[in-house]
Scaffold this motif. Structure first.
Motif, PDB file in Angstrom:
ATOM      1  N   LEU A  35       0.830  -1.198   0.000  1.00 17.73           N
ATOM      2  CA  LEU A  35       0.000   0.000   0.000  1.00 17.73           C
ATOM      3  C   LEU A  35       0.871   1.257   0.000  1.00 17.73           C
ATOM      4  N   ARG A  42       2.489   7.056  -6.455  1.00 15.60           N
ATOM      5  CA  ARG A  42       1.498   8.051  -6.850  1.00 15.60           C
ATOM      6  C   ARG A  42       1.949   9.463  -6.490  1.00 15.60           C
ATOM      7  N   ARG A  96      -2.684  13.077   0.579  1.00 14.33           N
ATOM      8  CA  ARG A  96      -3.821  13.205  -0.336  1.00 14.33           C
ATOM      9  C   ARG A  96      -4.019  11.922  -1.132  1.00 14.33           C
ATOM     10  N   LEU A  97      -2.938  11.172  -1.355  1.00 17.02           N
ATOM     11  CA  LEU A  97      -2.996  10.020  -2.247  1.00 17.02           C
ATOM     12  C   LEU A  97      -2.985   8.676  -1.531  1.00 17.02           C
ATOM     13  N   LEU A  98      -3.026   8.721  -0.207  1.00 17.21           N
ATOM     14  CA  LEU A  98      -3.142   7.472   0.548  1.00 17.21           C
ATOM     15  C   LEU A  98      -4.613   7.060   0.595  1.00 17.21           C
ATOM     16  N   PRO A  99      -4.882   5.759   0.723  1.00 20.62           N
ATOM     17  CA  PRO A  99      -6.291   5.358   0.821  1.00 20.62           C
ATOM     18  C   PRO A  99      -6.914   5.891   2.108  1.00 20.62           C
ATOM     19  N   PRO A 100      -8.234   5.950   2.163  1.00 19.49           N
ATOM     20  CA  PRO A 100      -8.901   6.483   3.343  1.00 19.49           C
ATOM     21  C   PRO A 100      -8.477   5.710   4.592  1.00 19.49           C
ATOM     22  N   GLY A 101      -8.254   6.434   5.677  1.00 21.96           N
ATOM     23  CA  GLY A 101      -7.900   5.773   6.926  1.00 21.96           C
ATOM     24  C   GLY A 101      -6.409   5.679   7.164  1.00 21.96           C
TER      25      GLY A 101
ATOM     26  N   ASN B   2     -10.948  10.803  -3.876  1.00 19.99           N
ATOM     27  CA  ASN B   2     -11.069   9.997  -2.679  1.00 19.99           C
ATOM     28  C   ASN B   2     -12.326  10.382  -1.912  1.00 19.99           C
ATOM     29  N   MET B   9     -16.667   4.528   7.413  1.00 22.11           N
ATOM     30  CA  MET B   9     -15.836   4.296   8.594  1.00 22.11           C
ATOM     31  C   MET B   9     -16.644   3.794   9.785  1.00 22.11           C
ATOM     32  N   LEU B  35      -8.526   2.823  -2.188  1.00 23.15           N
ATOM     33  CA  LEU B  35      -8.362   4.047  -2.952  1.00 23.15           C
ATOM     34  C   LEU B  35      -9.298   3.997  -4.174  1.00 23.15           C
ATOM     35  N   GLN B 318      -0.181   7.042 -12.851  1.00 25.77           N
ATOM     36  CA  GLN B 318      -0.263   8.127 -11.894  1.00 25.77           C
ATOM     37  C   GLN B 318      -1.312   7.846 -10.815  1.00 25.77           C
TER      38      GLN B 318
END
Lengths: 225, 643
Positions: A35, A42, A96-101, B2, B9, B35, B318
Motif C-alpha cells: 500500500l 502516486r 492526499r494520495l493514501l487510501p482512506p484511513g 477519494n 468508517m 483508494l 499516476q
C-alpha cells in the motif's frame, strides 16, 4: 499530533509516522508495505531501490508490523530517497494520495545509526476497548507471578510468559485499558496472546475479546523521537 | 476522487463487526475502503428514493478474482459517473464468511455501504465462466432474494446479468429478469436511465422489461418459451410476449475509443489474483481459431488508438501507483500499432520500475524480441500455445502456427538464454487421434534436442519444459458448437498416454482435473432444463465450483440425473440442423458461416484471418473497426504499421 521540528527541511532519509484506522486496519503487514509502495509511486517520491539485480525493492523499513485488525496512531516507517525532497509538500501530497484511513501524522530525519529501524524498537503503548476488560486484566495478572500462554508457530508450540512483557498498565475506564508493552525483536508482546490470556484467566468473554478494539498508540525506541 | 468518507468508517466502531472480521480469513476482502472506492452516501440520502438507482455490481467469486476483472472496474467507474446512479460492489463470500452469515441469518451486503442486496433496485452479476453459476444462486439466497424470477415480487430487486458467457445463458435463464449480451459500456447506462424514469413514474417491472427488450443486447428470458422434442433437443423457441423480438442481437460499441477506460480504478488494499493495471488495446479477434468462443463472440475487431492508450496508461500509472501494467487483448501481436505503443510505454515504465506484460504474443521474431525486452530478468519463462501436437490437427482447429514458427521461436529463445518454456495443448479436439498425442511427446523431445544443439556458451545451464493440457470444451458460437466432448474414460486414457510418453526429467506435465470440464461443457451448451440441475447442485452444497478444492463432482453428477440422458445428452455431437438453445441470440457470426467453418475443419482446410480479407462471418453488419468488409475501398496496408 506532533509537528515537524524544522519547517521546509529537505531530507533524503526520512522517518515517517503513520496512522491507520477503518478498513486499512484490517490488512496484513505485506499488504501495508505494498500500500505504501504504491502511495509513494502516486505521490512521486523518489524512493531509492535496493541494488539487488534480481529482485530490487524500494527502500522502505517498517518499525513494527501491525497485525490484522490493529489500528495504529504513530507507527514509524523509514524511507530512503534518491534525492532530498521538500518534506512539507511531499507529506501533504502523500496524504492526499493514501487510501482512506491511512495518514502520515508526523515526520523527521531518520536516526543516524547503522542499526535497522526494527532493532531500535523497544516498546509500544496499546489501548484496548472491550466490556470489562480492566477487571479481566487485573484478575489475570494480579494473582499470578507469571501468565503463560501457548503460542503455536510453524508447527511448534512455544510457551510464552506474558508478565515480563507488560511494562505498565493503566485503567482509563472499566472498558478501556492502556498498556505499555515490550515490542520489537526482544520481549515482544503479541496482543492476540494477551487477549487469549484475558479470556482464559480473567473471565473476559470470547465475544468481548473478538470484538475488542485494539489501538497501537505509539512505539518507543532508541533514537525514535 | 477519494470519496470514501465517514459513512464507510462507522462500521468499524461496532464490536460485532470487528468480531465478524476476526473470525474470517483475509477480512480486507469485505471491508472496502480502497483508494478510488466510491462512497456517494451524502448525495444518496439527498435524493428522493424514486430519483435514484441503486445498483449492486456482483461478481460470483472471491474478491481477489473479481477485483482482477476489468469488466468490474469499467462498470463501477462508468455507473458511478452518473450522479443519480449508486453502484456498489459485492463479491461471493469465502466459505468461512458464508457459514458465519448463515449461522446468524445475516444477509449478504454490499461492500461500500453494507446495504443488503435485497434493498437494491438492481442486482447485476458479471458472468465470466459457467462454474460460477451456483455462486450466483448462493449470493441471491444469502441475500434472501427468491431465486426464480417468477417468484419475485414487484418490490424485489431486478436481477440482471452480463458478461462474455451470457451468449448462452439458458441454464440460468429462469433466475434472471434481464440479461445483457455484448458490450455493456453504452447499453448499461442507457438501461439504467430508462429504469429510473420507470421507477419515478411508478410503473411495473414488466412494463420496464417490455420497454427495453427491443434494444440491441437486451434479452428477457421470460419473454421466450422453449419447446422440446421427446429426445430432449429443442423443438422451437417462441416469443411469449408481443414486445419481444424473435432474435436478440448483441450490443456493440462501434468505436472503442469512445468506450471509457477506467483511469481511476479501485486499488485493492490486498493482493489480488492479477495485481496490475489493465489496458485493453483492442476487442475482438481476426484469427478465427475454431475452438475459441471469445474469438468469435467479440467480433468485429475494434482497436483503440495508440494515443488513447498511451494517455490512459500515463493516467493509470499516476492514479494507481501499481508496478505492473498488462496489455489486454485476444492476440497482442495483431495490434496494428504494437511497435509504437510498446516503444512509448517502455520509455515510461522503464524509468519507473514498472513491468509491462503482454500476453498472447504470436511466435514471430518481433514478438520474441519484444518478450525479451519485457522480461528484464527472464524469470517468467516463455509460453507458447500450439494447442495441438500435429500440423494436421492444428489445421483442423485453424491455429495458424507451423512447426517452423514454433522451432524458430524456440531456437531464438534458447540462443538468448531462456531456460523455461511452457506449452499449452488441448486434449479431445475434434478428429484427435493417438498420432496427435504422440505429436505432443515428439514436439517436446525435439525441443530438448534443439536445445542440445545450441552452443553451451549462449544457452542456459538447464532447461525446463512444461507441457500443460486442458480438455476441449465445445462452445456455442464456434465452428465446433456441433462437436462432442470426449468421455471421461477417453480423457483419462489420453492424459495417461501423454504422462507416460513425457518421461524426460526436464519435461513436466500438468493437466487439469477433467470432471469440472464435463460440467463446463454441459452448462456451456446447456438449455433451460438445466436450471433445476444448477439449483439442485447448489442446494446440495456446490459453491465456488471454479476452485479445484471446492468442486464436488458427485454433487453435479447426481444433480444431472434429473435430466434424461444426464451429462451425456449435453456433451454429445449435435445434429447439423438441430435447433440450439441459443439460436434466438444473434452474436454477429452466422450459423451458416460457423457450419462452413466446421466443414472446412473436417477437410483440414485453413481459413485466413480478417487481415487477409473477409471470410464472411457476418460481423460486417456493424461496418466498423478492422473488419475487412468495413475497410473495403480503403487500402488496408496503410492502416497497419510495418514491423
Amino acid at each position: 499530533m506532533s509537528t515537524p521540528l524544522e519547517i521546509q527541511r529537505q531530507l533524503s532519509r526520512v522517518l515517517l509516522f503513520f496512522a491507520r484506522q477503518g478498513a486499512a486496519a484490517w490488512i496484513a503487514h505485506l499488504d501495508t508495505m505494498r500500500l505504501f509502495e504504491r502511495a509513494f509511486n502516486r505521490a512521486q517520491w523518489p524512493v531509492a531501490w535496493t541494488e539487488d539485480a534480481f529482485n530490487p525493492r524500494p527502500m522502505l523499513v517498517f518499525g513494527l508490523p501491525a497485525g490484522v485488525g490493529i489500528e495504529t496512531r504513530r507507527d514509524p516507517l523509514e524511507v530512503t530517497l534518491e534525492t532530498p525532497v521538500d518534506m512539507n509538500c511531499s507529506v501533504e501530497k502523500l496524504n492526499r494520495l493514501l487510501p482512506p484511513g491511512v495518514e502520515v501524522v508526523a515526520w523527521g530525519e531518520a536516526p543516524a545509526t547503522k542499526k535497522s529501524l526494527m532493532s531500535l524498537v523497544k516498546a509500544a503503548d496499546y489501548l484496548f476497548e472491550a466490556p470489562k476488560i480492566c477487571r479481566a486484566f487485573e484478575k489475570t495478572f494480579s494473582s499470578r507471578p507469571s501468565v503463560i500462554v501457548p503460542w503455536a508457530r510453524k508447527g511448534q508450540v512455544k510457551e510464552i510468559n506474558l508478565t515480563p512483557r507488560i511494562l505498565d498498565a493503566r485503567k482509563i475506564t472499566d472498558d478501556t485499558l492502556c498498556i505499555k508493552a515490550g515490542a520489537g525483536s526482544e520481549n515482544h508482546l503479541r496482543v492476540d496472546l494477551l487477549l487469549e490470556a484475558l479470556v482464559r484467566d480473567g473471565g473476559l468473554s470470547d465475544e468481548s475479546a473478538a470484538g475488542a478494539r485494539i489501538i497501537r498508540e505509539r512505539i518507543y525506541g532508541d533514537l525514535l523521537f | 476522487m477519494n470519496e470514501s468518507g465517514a459513512f464507510a468508517m462507522k462500521r468499524f466502531n461496532s464490536p460485532a463487526y470487528r468480531s465478524m472480521l476476526r473470525s474470517v480469513e483475509k477480512p480486507a476482502r469485505y471491508v472496502g475502503g480502497e483508494l478510488h472506492a466510491v462512497d456517494k452516501s451524502d448525495r444518496f440520502f439527498s435524493l428522493a428514493e424514486k430519483d435514484r438507482v441503486h445498483f449492486a455490481l456482483c461478481f460470483p467469486d472471491l474478491y481477489e478474482i473479481g477485483m482482477s476483472n476489468l469488466a468490474i472496474q469499467i462498470i463501477y467507474a462508468l455507473l458511478n459517473r452518473d450522479e443519480n446512479v449508486f453502484c456498489e460492489r459485492c463479491f461471493a463470500p469465502a466459505a468461512d464468511l458464508r457459514s458465519y452469515l448463515k449461522q446468524r441469518s445475516m444477509p449478504l451486503v454490499s461492500i461500500e455501504t453494507m446495504t443488503p442486496l435485497s434493498a437494491f433496485d438492481i442486482v447485476g452479476f458479471s458472468l465470466h465462466y459457467e462454474l460460477a453459476f451456483t455462486s450466483v444462486l448462493e449470493m441471491l439466497s444469502l441475500a434472501g432474494i427468491p431465486l426464480y424470477a417468477e417468484d419475485r415480487e414487484e418490490n424485489s430487486p431486478l436481477i440482471v446479468a452480463g458478461g462474455p458467457i451470457t451468449c448462452n445463458i439458458e441454464p440460468m435463464a429462469p433466475f434472471f429478469d434481464l440479461v445483457m449480451i455484448g458490450d455493456g459500456e453504452f447499453l448499461l447506462p442507457a438501461l439504467l436511465e430508462i429504469y429510473r424514469e420507470h421507477k419515478a413514474s411508478g410503473r411495473s417491472k414488466t412494463d420496464f422489461l417490455r420497454s427495453v427488450c427491443g434494444m440491441d443486447g437486451v434479452y428477457v428470458p421470460s419473454f421466450y418459451k422453449v419447446d422440446y422434442h421427446d429426445d430432449g433437443s429443442v423443438k422451437e423457441i417462441k416469443t411469449a410476449d408481443p414486445c419481444a423480438p424473435a432474435v436478440v442481437r448483441k450490443a456493440v460499441v462501434r468505436d472503442l475509443n469512445l468506450a471509457p477506460i477506467p483511469c481511476d480504478p479501485v486499488v485493492p488494499n490486498i493482493e489480488v489474483t492479477h495485481d496490475r493495471m489493465i489496458l485493453e488495446i483492442f476487442r475482438g479477434c481476426a484469427r478465427g481459431c475454431r475452438f475459441c468462443q471469445a474469438g468469435f463472440t467479440y467480433r468485429p475487431l475494434r482497436e483503440r488508438s495508440p494515443e488513447t492508450l498511451f494517455d490512459a496508461a500515463e493516467k493509470l500509472i499516476q492514479s494507481t501507483g501499481c508496478d505492473e501494467i498488462g496489455l489486454l487483448s485476444l492476440s497482442s501481436s495483431d495490434y496494428s500499432h504494437l511497435n509504437q505503443l510498446t516503444r512509448e510505454l517502455l520509455r515510461v515504465t522503464d524509468a519507473k520500475h514498472i513491468n509491462l506484460s503482454l500476453p498472447s504474443l504470436r511466435l514471430d521474431a518481433f514478438s520474441l524480441q519484444l518478450a525479451q525486452r519485457l522480461a528484464k530478468t527472464r524469470r517468467a519463462g516463455l509460453t507458447f500455445a500450439p494447442e495441438a501436437g500435429t500440423q494436421r490437427l492444428r489445421d483442423v482447429i485453424n491455429k495458424n502456427i507451423t512447426e517452423e514458427d514454433l522451432f524458430g521461436a524456440a531456437k531464438t529463445a534458447f540462443e538468448n538464454g531462456w531456460d523455461r518454456l511452457k506449452l499449452y495443448f488441448m486434449l479431445g479436439l475434434p478428429t484427435e487421434t493417438e498420432a496427435d498425442l504422440e505429436g505432443i511427446v515428439d514436439l517436446a523431445e525435439r525441443l530438448l534436442l534443439l536445445w542440445g544443439e545450441i552452443p553451451k556458451t549462449v544457452r542456459s545451464k538447464r532447461l525446463a519444459v512444461t507441457i500443460s493440457t486442458s480438455i476441449f470444451i465445445p462452445k456455442p458460437f464456434t465452428p465446433f458448437q456441433w462437436e462432442r466432448q470426449i468421455s471421461i474414460d477417453e480423457m483419462r486414457g489420453r492424459q495417461s498416454h501423454l504422462a507416460s510418453g513425457l518421461r524426460d526429467r526436464r519435461v513436466s506435465y500438468h493437466w487439469h482435473a477433467f470432471e469440472s470440464s464435463v460440467i463446463e461443457a454441459v452448462l456451456a451448451r446447456g438449455d433451460r432444463r438445466l436450471a433445476q440441475v444448477v439449483e439442485n447442485a447448489w442446494r446440495e452444497g456446490a459453491y465456488l465450483d471454479a476452485w479445484h478444492e471446492h468442486f464436488k463432482w458427485e454433487i453435479w453428477r447426481d444433480a444431472l440425473t434429473l435430466i434424461p440422458g444426464g451429462a451425456d445428452f449435453y456433451v454429445r455431437e449435435r445434429r447439423e440442423d438441430e435447433i440450439f438453445p441459443w439460436d434466438h441470440i444473434d452474436i454477429g457470426v452466422t450459423r451458416d458461416f460457423l457450419n462452413r467453418e466446421r466443414k472446412r475443419s473436417k477437410e483440414g482446410r485453413l481459413t485466413h484471418s480478417c487481415f487477409d480479407g473477409c471470410a464472411g462471418c457476418g460481423c460486417d453488419v456493424w461496418q466498423t473497426g478492422l473488419c475487412p468488409a468495413a475497410l473495403s475501398g480503403r487500402d488496408r496496408s496503410t492502416d497497419r504499421e510495418k514491423v
